[in-house]
Enzyme design. Structure first.
Site, short mmCIF file in Angstrom:
data_model
loop_
_atom_site.label_atom_id
_atom_site.label_comp_id
_atom_site.label_asym_id
_atom_site.label_seq_id
_atom_site.Cartn_x
_atom_site.Cartn_y
_atom_site.Cartn_z
N ASN A 33 -4.42 6.14 -0.97
CA ASN A 33 -3.87 6.67 0.55
C ASN A 33 -2.82 8.67 0.29
O ASN A 33 -3.10 9.10 1.57
CB ASN A 33 -2.35 5.62 1.03
CG ASN A 33 -3.27 4.69 1.57
OD1 ASN A 33 -4.58 4.46 2.25
ND2 ASN A 33 -2.51 3.49 1.87
N SER A 37 0.73 -1.89 0.03
CA SER A 37 0.18 0.11 -0.24
C SER A 37 1.15 1.80 0.03
O SER A 37 0.15 2.51 -0.63
CB SER A 37 -1.13 -0.29 0.96
OG SER A 37 0.00 0.16 2.14
N GLU A 57 -6.83 -1.13 -6.46
CA GLU A 57 -5.72 -0.81 -7.07
C GLU A 57 -5.03 -1.65 -7.97
O GLU A 57 -4.12 -1.87 -7.72
CB GLU A 57 -4.94 0.32 -6.17
CG GLU A 57 -5.93 1.27 -5.38
CD GLU A 57 -5.35 2.41 -4.12
OE1 GLU A 57 -5.84 3.63 -5.00
OE2 GLU A 57 -3.87 1.91 -3.90
N HIS A 83 -3.77 -3.72 -5.40
CA HIS A 83 -3.29 -3.11 -3.80
C HIS A 83 -5.21 -4.27 -3.48
O HIS A 83 -6.06 -2.40 -4.23
CB HIS A 83 -3.64 -1.52 -3.51
CG HIS A 83 -3.44 -1.16 -2.00
ND1 HIS A 83 -3.77 0.09 -2.25
CD2 HIS A 83 -3.44 -1.71 -1.19
CE1 HIS A 83 -3.71 0.30 -0.29
NE2 HIS A 83 -3.51 -1.40 -0.02
#
Length: 593
Positions: free
Chosen positions: A498, A427, A460, A448
């Site tokens: 993120n 991540s 992702e 991800h």
């Protein structure tokens, strides 16, 4: 019934002013609507007529109550009509000149005891108050759109505001069924102060061609449970409005994260201000419509990434919650799965965790007993990566440590057959650094998943500069087959979710450090005003403060922006061993599990 502030004037009958007027009229107050535009006044009346008619049809109010509500709302074109108001709420355009003119006119009309409230979310309440004859009665009363539905109201005090005025409007907000949050005077206050920084970064991400508008919005909806993606939300708010708010925030903070992304200025200058103009980041059926229509940037359904490689079996490396969840996802979709851990016992324990998860699904009626048994039968537990010799796709889900992942991929390089796709679930680490640990970096890609993997729909798909086209195509095809939504992004820190989420969380911590607002007020503001499923401090404690700090450090290291430096309070809590729910204490106290 004792009705506090029973006669209220609303100056400015745009969308927000009309919504506020509706809330007030339906609460039993006499509402004086004021707008220099006769068209705006007529539209406000029509909107109230339509909303109350819907309420009657849904049996929320009677026809007689509807007539009473409509009778309590009167419109005028001159502020003189506000003479008898105990409270005046201005919701005119975000311009000091316009707002100050309104306040000067009101000073000459209303009683000295009347409260004057500005609905601004970007301009200084203190500056507006200072220009008034009675600055002690001026405050901010920031409703959220749509006002009838949104529960949050920010009550903004300047250094000049008299406490009785604050108490009166706070009582009013509660009487209206709203949740008032007391804040000081700074651009954006709590909710927009956090929200607009996030929106600005999303706009910059899109402008840099890092990801498509559709993928950015899908990532934040599916990865964070948000009601709207950031670019669609910018269109709803108004690109020009967002630019104005960010300009005010930047003037106060000098934080580059608040400097409006150039694309906001470009769209604003071109008149592409969002839904109200019929075009912004997206194109709409007509001005004011919420219906998105295809345009030149809309991905074509048949614009695939080419043919992928055949995947019949999948290897999942790891024994933790994420590895178990990913293995469950693939097995449910019909793939044969080899779940490998460091030792047979750990692998069997991980398979047992999947069995319990499947059992819960049966108990909830989401899975039949036969489907449970078939799914579990597809999973083979192995104590070594040697079991990956024949898998078509190997997915790594081990500790978030670059050296550990590089060692694992070096092993995969040796044991996996030629042509196998190798995927990392990192991540925050650079995927290309993992890929270079192999002799076939073209076969390596980021995949991800989000926790819990069986429930979260987002994946992702992280392509490096070395990833082969057919590897990228393979992973996208596999995501669709396992019923996940793939979004494409490049190999940079934070990917999409993120990179947008953690600066927002970090800024929330800074608000507490600066004693601007409390944990509870910030969490309430973002849930009630932003539609977030969890407040930032609730989420930080769930994610883990150590994990959050690590991601913040990676983002700061990659982008070198001072605004991304981890908040000292976060570092202090981690140093003290206060890591969130898992340790029983983070930003809040938690019962140990």
């Amino acid at each position: 019934m004792d009705t506090p502030l029973s006669t209220i004037a609303v100056v400015g009958l745009g969308t927000m002013g009309t919504g506020i007027a509706e809330v007030l009229a339906r609460s039993g107050r006499e509402v004086i609507g004021i707008d220099i535009s006769d068209v705006a006044a007529r539209q406000a009346v029509a909107a109230l007529e339509a909303s109350t008619a819907r309420a009657v049809r849904r049996e929320r109010i009677t026809e007689e109550e509807r007539r009473d509500v409509l009778a309590r709302f009167r419109t005028f074109s001159d502020v003189q009509a506000a003479a008898d108001a105990e409270l005046v709420i201005e919701v005119v355009p975000e311009s000091y000149e316009i707002k100050q003119q309104v306040f000067r006119e009101l000073d000459a009309v209303v009683s000295p005891t009347a409260i004057l409230a500005t609905g601004t979310n970007a301009l200084s309440v203190t500056r507006l108050a200072a220009e008034s004859q009675h600055p002690e009665r001026v405050l901010g009363l920031h409703f959220f759109n749509p006002a009838p539905a949104m529960k949050l109201v920010e009550v903004v005090s300047s250094v000049l505001t008299a406490p009785p005025a604050v108490e009166a409007v706070t009582s009013l907000a509660r009487h209206l069924g709203k949740e008032p949050v007391a804040v000081g005077d700074r651009p954006g206050f709590v909710a927009d102060g956090l929200l607009f920084g996030y929106l600005n970064q999303a706009a910059a991400m899109y402008e840099a061609n890092y990801a498509s508008r559709e993928d950015i919005d899908a990532a934040m909806k599916l990865g964070c449970g948000l009601p709207m993606g950031p670019l669609a939300l910018l269109d709803l708010i108004g690109v020009d409005t967002a630019r104005t708010v960010l300009e005010a925030m930047y003037c106060a903070s000098h934080d580059r994260l608040h400097a409006p992304a150039p694309i906001l200025g470009q769209l604003s200058e071109a008149g592409l201000t969002g839904r109200k103009a019929g075009r912004g980041f997206y194109t709409y059926a007509e001005p004011g419509s919420q219906d998105v229509v295809p345009d030149a940037l809309t991905p074509s359904p048949d614009s695939g990434t080419g043919a992928g490689r055949t995947v019949r079996s999948v290897g999942v490396a790891g024994s933790g919650t994420m590895a178990s969840g990913i293995a469950e996802v693939f097995a449910k979709a019909g793939y044969g799965v080899v779940l490998a851990a460091r030792g047979q016992e750990k692998a069997e324990t991980a398979r047992g965790r999947i069995a319990k998860s499947l059992e819960r699904s049966v108990a909830k009626g989401r899975l039949t007993a036969a489907e449970r048994d078939e799914t579990l039968a597809r999973i083979t537990a192995a104590g070594s990566l040697d079991a990956f010799a024949e898998v078509d796709l190997a997915v790594e889900a081990v500790a978030e440590d670059l050296l550990v992942k590089q060692q694992l991929f070096a092993t995969l390089d040796k044991v996996c057959k030629p042509g196998a796709v190798l995927a990392t679930t990192t991540s925050s680490l650079p995927v290309v650094s993992v890929a270079r640990a192999t002799s076939r970096p073209q076969d390596v890609i980021g995949m991800h998943f989000f926790n819990p993997a069986p429930a979260m729909k987002l994946v992702e798909v992280v392509r490096t500069v070395l990833t082969a086209d057919d590897v990228h195509a393979t992973v996208r095809e596999v995501c669709v087959k396992v019923r996940k939504h793939p979004v494409d992004c490049g190999d940079r820190a934070g990917f999409i979710v993120n990179a947008l989420l953690f600066p927002y969380l970090n800024n929330a911590i800074k608000m507490v450090e600066e004693h601007y607002a409390t944990l509870d007020d910030i969490d309430a503001a973002m849930k009630l005003g932003g539609g977030y499923p969890m407040g930032p401090f609730e989420l930080l404690d769930v994610v883990g403060l150590d994990v959050s700090l690590a991601i913040e450090k990676v983002l700061h290291s990659e982008f070198r922006d001072p605004g991304l430096a981890p908040a000292p309070l976060l570092e202090h809590l981690v140093a003290a061993g206060c890591l969130g729910r898992k340790t029983g204490r983070g930003f809040r106290e938690h019962a140990r599990r």
